[in-house]
Design an enzyme around this catalytic site. Structure first.
Site: not given
Ligand code: NAD
Length: 274
Positions: A156, A169
């Site tokens: 990401s 995350y």
């Protein structure tokens, strides 16, 4: 009847013909887009992820029929290392040695560190980071022995930079980028590449859920969440598509991706260039 070069040359049309791929988290979103791209280029593959059994079966049948390739499904819960081993064994037993592994499954939870539920932290680290380690560990020795392998980890933009309230995350995705580099170095001389793709915002069910949650949390419309919260980070002000991520993954998995390894490839409209 005259034919173009691309029509007559199956290798050009289907550069992944005969390859065996596992794509984790491919019942939805980016993973499904990647599975589409790999199947379109001729790969036989194993889908994985959660979902309504009838819908998953329809997806499996659709991919197989549309692209004329074998498509299997493993319901393995990737938070459980032994299930990952079973998924890889199933793929190998039915389709043969694994050529391509795409670690894509991921989950998200948003909360300040002080209030972050420990169970959510553990789950995000297990699914977003540890599952990639366990899957790579299960396929890498065989790839090295066979002198071919392609590992693509869907990280990401949050593998490169942080945002508040996404501690687990961000930690997991930074970990994925580190794991990617380490595997790339270990396997560099054995025909195996390992890369991370670092998307910014991609239009998928995971993002749609975040938009709804943020609209409720901030008391604003979903349109304002999109323009004023999410896409303010992305200079190009657009969501990437799952097809774009699928196409890049397929490129990395082909012969022309042979020299790309250990890279963290941003697909984020310029977000991390700032
Ligand atoms: P999604 O929610 O649409 O899909 C996630 C997939 O993972 C689903 O198939 C789901 O069933 C599967 N999954 C979740 N937990 C699992 C588990 N324990 N075991 C097996 N499968 C499991 O999400 P998405 O947006 O397509 O995200 C896919 C990946 O891309 C994730 O790793 C995510 O972090 C990453 N990513 C997404 C975006 C975005 O904007 N959508 C941006 C950057 C990175």
């Amino acid at each position: 009847m005259s034919m173009t070069a691309t029509q007559t040359n199956p290798v050009v049309n289907r550069p992944l013909e005969g390859r065996v791929a596992i794509v984790t988290g491919s019942t939805s979103g980016i993973g499904l887009g990647i599975a589409q791209s790999l199947a379109e280029q001729g790969a036989r593959l194993v889908l994985n992820g959660f979902g309504d059994p009838d819908e998953v079966e329809q997806t499996r049948e659709m991919l197989a029929a549309l692209h004329g390739v074998e498509v299997l499904y493993s319901p393995a819960d990737l938070s459980m290392p032994e299930k990952i081993g079973e998924m890889v064994a199933f793929a190998r037993d039915v389709l043969g040695p694994i050529d391509i592994l795409v670690n894509n499954a991921g989950i998200q939870h948003v909360a300040p560190v002080g209030e972050f539920p420990t169970a959510k932290w553990d789950a995000i680290i297990a699914v977003n980071l540890s599952s990639a380690f366990h899957a790579i560990k299960a396929v890498l020795p065989e790839m090295v022995e066979r002198r071919f392998g392609r590992i693509v980890n869907i990280a990401s933009a949050h593998g490169l930079i942080a945002s508040p309230f996404k501690s687990a995350y961000v930690a997991a995705k930074h970990g994925v980028v580190g794991l990617t580099k380490t595997v790339a170095l270990e396997a560099a001389r054995q025909g195996v590449t390992c890369n991370a793709i670092c998307p910014g915002y991609v239009w998928t069910p995971l993002v749609e859920k975040q938009i709804a949650e943020q609209a409720q949390a901030h008391g604003i419309s979903t349109e304002r969440v999109i323009t004023d919260v999410l896409l303010t980070s992305q200079p190009n002000r657009r969501f990437a598509s799952v097809e774009e991520i699928g196409a890049l993954t397929a490129f990395l998995c082909g012969d022309n991706g042979a020299s790309i390894t250990g890279a963290a490839l941003a697909v984020d409209g310029g977000w991390t260039a700032q």
